[in-house]
Design a protein around this motif. Structure first.
Motif: not given
Length: 219
Positions: A107-108, A111, A115, A121, A123
């Motif tokens: 996820d990081k 994003n 992004g 985004f 989560k």
């Protein structure tokens, strides 16, 4: 009258729309490849209006983007800075982008990399192992995708069940197209520059759902 006996007309034969599918689990493009279902849905007969090229992230040539009508990132965690810059330019210039992060994506990283393009985004990853499966019950009937499906009377998602998906935080201006019975998003859209971006929160292969085996998957 002789003047009425001949009629001249022109037939414009449009070439197939080229779709570039970048598959994070690319294994050669055969029946075992995770993009098999997506490609088969678009190129299911000889007169299909689509041409689908499936490649791995390492084979993504940014210079070739201009020849494609849309790009699909299927379970792709990251691209190189040059590839990301080219994708940004492509979408803002009017290209189409479909994001389907699925299980290989962090996820990081997602994003950070997407992004500015993504309608939402990422989560939290939800994967049910206790037999729980969600149905699609929220349908935005006014959206062009759903209106197209309604013409063919194929908007019944009752058979589709999802046991894996990403919980999301929608970006400003995004639009929900499909949602699960628990209120979370399944398909969300946004415009970036002159382009359009879709985010499908589950997988486009049977890894997280049985959707590819349902008749609604085709349209």
């Amino acid at each position: 009258f002789k003047q009425d006996n001949t009629y001249f007309f022109t037939v414009h034969v449009a070439p197939p729309a080229r779709i570039l599918c970048i598959n994070g689990e690319f294994s050669g493009g055969g029946a075992d490849d995770t993009a098999y279902w997506f490609r088969s849905a678009l190129v299911h007969h000889a007169t299909s209006p689509f041409q689908v090229d499936v490649i791995g992230p390492g084979d993504f040539n940014a210079n070739a983007l201009a020849s494609y009508a849309a790009v699909v990132l299927m379970n792709v965690n990251g691209l190189s800075p040059a590839q990301l810059d080219a994708l940004q330019t492509y979408v803002k210039g009017g290209g189409g982008l479909l994001l389907a992060p699925a299980d290989r994506v962090d996820d990081k990283d997602f994003n950070q990399n997407y992004g500015s393009l993504s309608p939402a985004f990422l989560k939290q990853k939800h994967v049910f192992t206790d037999g729980t499966a969600l149905a699609i019950t929220q349908v935005s009937a006014h959206h062009s995708i759903i209106r197209f499906m309604q013409e063919g009377r194929t908007t019944d998602f009752d058979g589709a069940r999802f046991f894996g998906y990403w919980g999301i935080e929608p970006a400003a201006g995004s639009e929900l197209i499909l949602g699960f019975e628990n209120g979370d998003a399944a398909l969300i859209a946004n415009r970036v520059g002159n382009g359009r971006v879709l985010l499908f929160t589950s997988s486009l292969d049977p890894g997280w759902n049985n959707f590819p085996r349902q008749v609604t998957y085709l349209p």
